[in-house]
Design a protein around this motif. Sequence first.
Motif, PDB file in Angstrom:
ATOM      1  N   PHE A  73      -9.349   2.699  -6.375  1.00 32.48           N
ATOM      2  CA  PHE A  73      -8.244   3.671  -5.756  1.00 32.48           C
ATOM      3  C   PHE A  73      -8.110   5.056  -6.490  1.00 32.48           C
ATOM      4  N   GLU A  92      -3.724   9.209   0.980  1.00 34.34           N
ATOM      5  CA  GLU A  92      -4.665   8.208   1.433  1.00 34.34           C
ATOM      6  C   GLU A  92      -4.343   6.728   1.017  1.00 34.34           C
ATOM      7  N   MET A  93      -3.605   6.824  -0.253  1.00 35.78           N
ATOM      8  CA  MET A  93      -3.190   5.393  -0.771  1.00 35.78           C
ATOM      9  C   MET A  93      -2.073   4.959   0.021  1.00 35.78           C
ATOM     10  N   ARG A 100      -1.618   4.784   3.067  1.00 38.30           N
ATOM     11  CA  ARG A 100      -2.238   3.888   4.102  1.00 38.30           C
ATOM     12  C   ARG A 100      -2.249   2.426   4.020  1.00 38.30           C
ATOM     13  N   PHE A 101      -2.394   2.038   2.559  1.00 40.42           N
ATOM     14  CA  PHE A 101      -2.424   0.716   2.259  1.00 40.42           C
ATOM     15  C   PHE A 101      -0.746   0.234   1.698  1.00 40.42           C
ATOM     16  N   ALA A 155       0.329  -2.797   3.776  1.00 37.64           N
ATOM     17  CA  ALA A 155      -0.644  -3.961   3.838  1.00 37.64           C
ATOM     18  C   ALA A 155      -0.713  -4.683   2.219  1.00 37.64           C
ATOM     19  N   ILE A 156       0.170  -4.162   1.636  1.00 32.12           N
ATOM     20  CA  ILE A 156       0.181  -4.555   0.120  1.00 32.12           C
ATOM     21  C   ILE A 156       1.137  -5.986   0.025  1.00 32.12           C
ATOM     22  N   ILE A 205      -4.304  -7.349  -0.939  1.00 32.69           N
ATOM     23  CA  ILE A 205      -4.555  -6.556   0.183  1.00 32.69           C
ATOM     24  C   ILE A 205      -5.399  -7.199   1.022  1.00 32.69           C
ATOM     25  N   ALA A 208      -6.760  -5.879   6.737  1.00 35.40           N
ATOM     26  CA  ALA A 208      -5.946  -4.611   6.690  1.00 35.40           C
ATOM     27  C   ALA A 208      -6.840  -3.390   6.164  1.00 35.40           C
ATOM     28  N   ILE A 209      -7.622  -3.803   5.140  1.00 31.71           N
ATOM     29  CA  ILE A 209      -8.608  -2.759   4.452  1.00 31.71           C
ATOM     30  C   ILE A 209      -9.548  -2.226   5.553  1.00 31.71           C
ATOM     31  N   ILE A 211      -7.991   0.154   8.135  1.00 31.90           N
ATOM     32  CA  ILE A 211      -7.966   1.751   7.314  1.00 31.90           C
ATOM     33  C   ILE A 211      -9.392   2.223   7.321  1.00 31.90           C
ATOM     34  N   THR A 231     -12.829   5.520   3.439  1.00 32.06           N
ATOM     35  CA  THR A 231     -14.116   4.693   3.012  1.00 32.06           C
ATOM     36  C   THR A 231     -15.235   4.998   2.125  1.00 32.06           C
TER      37      THR A 231
END
Length: 175
Positions: free
Chosen positions: A26, A33-34, A36-37, A40-41, A119, A123-124, A127, A135
Amino acid sequence: MINPFSKTFSSSDLETFQFLSQIRFFEKLKNSEMARFLSAIHYRKYVKDEVIFFRGDPSHAFYVVKSGLVNLTLDIKDDFEVIKEVRKMEAFGENSLLENTKRIYTAVVYSEQSELLVIPHFAIHEIFDNNPKITAKMMTSLAEFYNENNIRLFKSYKSSFGFFNLGEMFDTSTR
């Protein structure tokens, strides 16, 4: 000048970004950008000797150690060899960043307790499908990680006087 339309993050979000920015996969990402996760965490607590996943399992999630220790092991005949002890602010399960992979090692909690950020693979990739820059940055980190592992593997091979057949690593007919 402050942009009144820019996204503001909570202190909890910023704390998560600070933590994630120290994790290899990361570290190249911006806060936006982070972000977006974030949804999902999952935070999950494990106890000593709990198996997180077995070698050969589908790679369904990526893990970051928030606290505790996790041993990555290889089963060799009837025994397990620890290949890496994963500590706070380290990640494992990195092959979940790739499509259709299986685990190449077993992950077992070594400390009395361990808290992990989990994660899910789906979900990854959701994204990734919508964010080519994310990516590219994460795949670059993965390539660097694998390159460093190859360097260590070759060094180990050389120092063990060819104890194992390194050519098997490059033989694509055994897949």
